[in-house]
Scaffold this motif. Structure first.
Motif, mmCIF file in Angstrom:
data_model
loop_
_atom_site.group_PDB
_atom_site.id
_atom_site.type_symbol
_atom_site.label_atom_id
_atom_site.label_comp_id
_atom_site.label_asym_id
_atom_site.label_seq_id
_atom_site.Cartn_x
_atom_site.Cartn_y
_atom_site.Cartn_z
ATOM 1 N N ARG A 1 0.830 -1.215 0.000
ATOM 2 C CA ARG A 1 0.000 0.000 0.000
ATOM 3 C C ARG A 1 0.859 1.257 0.000
ATOM 4 O O ARG A 1 0.571 2.212 -0.712
ATOM 5 N N THR A 2 1.922 1.238 0.802
ATOM 6 C CA THR A 2 2.819 2.392 0.855
ATOM 7 C C THR A 2 3.499 2.626 -0.492
ATOM 8 O O THR A 2 3.624 3.763 -0.944
ATOM 9 N N ALA A 3 3.926 1.561 -1.139
ATOM 10 C CA ALA A 3 4.550 1.682 -2.461
ATOM 11 C C ALA A 3 3.557 2.229 -3.480
ATOM 12 O O ALA A 3 3.908 3.073 -4.309
ATOM 13 N N LEU A 4 2.313 1.770 -3.411
ATOM 14 C CA LEU A 4 1.288 2.253 -4.338
ATOM 15 C C LEU A 4 1.002 3.735 -4.103
ATOM 16 O O LEU A 4 0.878 4.510 -5.062
ATOM 17 N N LYS A 5 0.921 4.155 -2.847
ATOM 18 C CA LYS A 5 0.702 5.570 -2.551
ATOM 19 C C LYS A 5 1.835 6.423 -3.093
ATOM 20 O O LYS A 5 1.607 7.496 -3.666
ATOM 21 N N SER A 6 3.065 5.952 -2.935
ATOM 22 C CA SER A 6 4.215 6.699 -3.437
ATOM 23 C C SER A 6 4.167 6.835 -4.950
ATOM 24 O O SER A 6 4.462 7.902 -5.495
ATOM 25 N N LEU B 1 -0.136 18.030 -11.573
ATOM 26 C CA LEU B 1 -0.680 18.960 -10.588
ATOM 27 C C LEU B 1 0.132 20.252 -10.558
ATOM 28 O O LEU B 1 -0.418 21.351 -10.542
ATOM 29 N N TYR B 2 1.472 20.124 -10.586
ATOM 30 C CA TYR B 2 2.314 21.321 -10.611
ATOM 31 C C TYR B 2 2.110 22.100 -11.906
ATOM 32 O O TYR B 2 2.084 23.327 -11.898
ATOM 33 N N THR B 3 1.952 21.390 -13.015
ATOM 34 C CA THR B 3 1.765 22.062 -14.299
ATOM 35 C C THR B 3 0.476 22.883 -14.287
ATOM 36 O O THR B 3 0.470 24.044 -14.694
ATOM 37 N N VAL B 4 -0.597 22.298 -13.798
ATOM 38 C CA VAL B 4 -1.882 23.001 -13.775
ATOM 39 C C VAL B 4 -1.883 24.115 -12.725
ATOM 40 O O VAL B 4 -2.242 25.251 -13.006
ATOM 41 N N ALA B 5 -1.466 23.780 -11.510
ATOM 42 C CA ALA B 5 -1.484 24.780 -10.440
ATOM 43 C C ALA B 5 -0.458 25.879 -10.698
ATOM 44 O O ALA B 5 -0.709 27.054 -10.423
ATOM 45 N N GLY B 6 0.708 25.516 -11.231
ATOM 46 C CA GLY B 6 1.729 26.517 -11.527
ATOM 47 C C GLY B 6 1.288 27.476 -12.607
ATOM 48 O O GLY B 6 1.556 28.685 -12.537
ATOM 49 N N VAL C 1 3.107 10.077 -9.899
ATOM 50 C CA VAL C 1 2.432 10.282 -11.179
ATOM 51 C C VAL C 1 1.575 11.540 -11.161
ATOM 52 O O VAL C 1 1.479 12.249 -12.162
ATOM 53 N N ILE C 2 0.967 11.876 -10.032
ATOM 54 C CA ILE C 2 0.061 13.019 -9.950
ATOM 55 C C ILE C 2 0.809 14.338 -9.748
ATOM 56 O O ILE C 2 0.335 15.395 -10.154
ATOM 57 N N LEU C 3 1.993 14.296 -9.177
ATOM 58 C CA LEU C 3 2.715 15.509 -8.814
ATOM 59 C C LEU C 3 3.041 16.405 -10.009
ATOM 60 O O LEU C 3 2.861 17.618 -9.948
ATOM 61 N N GLY C 4 3.512 15.841 -11.101
ATOM 62 C CA GLY C 4 3.876 16.627 -12.280
ATOM 63 C C GLY C 4 2.694 17.359 -12.898
ATOM 64 O O GLY C 4 2.733 18.584 -13.087
ATOM 65 N N VAL D 1 8.041 24.367 -18.940
ATOM 66 C CA VAL D 1 8.473 23.000 -18.679
ATOM 67 C C VAL D 1 7.241 22.110 -18.565
ATOM 68 O O VAL D 1 6.333 22.400 -17.790
ATOM 69 N N ASN D 2 7.241 21.031 -19.335
ATOM 70 C CA ASN D 2 6.120 20.088 -19.301
ATOM 71 C C ASN D 2 6.456 18.971 -18.322
ATOM 72 O O ASN D 2 7.349 18.168 -18.571
ATOM 73 N N LEU D 3 5.758 18.912 -17.200
ATOM 74 C CA LEU D 3 6.021 17.899 -16.194
ATOM 75 C C LEU D 3 5.004 16.765 -16.221
ATOM 76 O O LEU D 3 4.933 15.987 -15.283
ATOM 77 N N VAL D 4 4.238 16.674 -17.289
ATOM 78 C CA VAL D 4 3.285 15.573 -17.428
ATOM 79 C C VAL D 4 4.050 14.379 -17.986
ATOM 80 O O VAL D 4 4.668 14.475 -19.047
#
Length: 136
Positions: free
Chosen positions: A100-105, A115-120, A110-113, A131-134
Motif C-alpha cells: 500500500r505504501t509503495a502504491l501511494k508513493s 498537478l504542478y503544471t496546472v497549479a503553476g 504520477v500526480i505531482l507533475g 516545462v512540461n512535467l506531465v
C-alpha cells in the motif's frame, strides 16, 4: 498574597512582551517580503530562456517517473511472491502495508507533475509555463 499578585503581574508582563516582539517580527517580515519580492517578480524566467534546459527538465521528470513506476512493479511483485510463502499473519499484514505504501508513493509521483503544471500555470509560476512535467 502579594507573591501571587507579583507572579500574575510578571506573567502578564512577559505575555505582553512576547506579543510585542511577535507583532514587530511579523511587521518586519511583511515589510521585508514586500521589498524583496518586488525585484524577483520583475525578473524574466532564467529557466525558460536557457537553451535546451526546459527539455532537459521535462526529460528528467519523465525518466524519474518511469523509474518510480517500474520500482512499484518490482516491489509489488516481490511482496506478492514473499507473501505466498509467508505463513505468519503478522508478516502478511506487514507486506500488505508495504505494498500500500509503495502504491501511494507511485500515485503521488504520477500526480505531482500534472498537478504542478496546472497549479503553476494558474498561479503564474514561470517554470510551469515552459516545462512540461506531465509524464505521458
Amino acid at each position: 498574597m502579594t507573591t501571587v499578585n507579583q507572579s500574575t503581574d510578571e506573567r502578564s508582563d512577559s505575555s505582553a512582551r512576547r506579543q510585542r516582539v511577535l507583532r514587530s517580527g511579523v511587521a518586519a517580515f511583511v515589510m521585508l517580503s514586500i521589498v524583496a519580492v518586488d525585484p524577483v517578480l520583475a525578473q524574466d524566467s532564467v529557466v525558460c530562456d536557457a537553451e535546451g534546459l526546459p527539455d532537459m527538465i521535462s526529460g528528467f521528470f519523465q525518466i524519474t517517473t518511469a523509474l518510480g513506476i517500474m520500482g512499484l512493479v518490482v516491489v509489488w511483485q516481490a511482496d506478492s511472491l514473499v507473501e505466498m510463502f509467508t505463513m505468519n499473519i503478522e508478516q502478511k499484514k506487514s507486506l500488505k502495508q508495504h505494498k500500500r505504501t509503495a502504491l501511494k508513493s507511485a500515485v503521488i509521483l504520477v500526480i505531482l507533475g500534472p498537478l504542478y503544471t496546472v497549479a503553476g500555470a494558474a498561479m503564474g509560476l514561470p517554470l510551469a509555463e515552459c516545462v512540461n512535467l506531465v509524464p505521458w
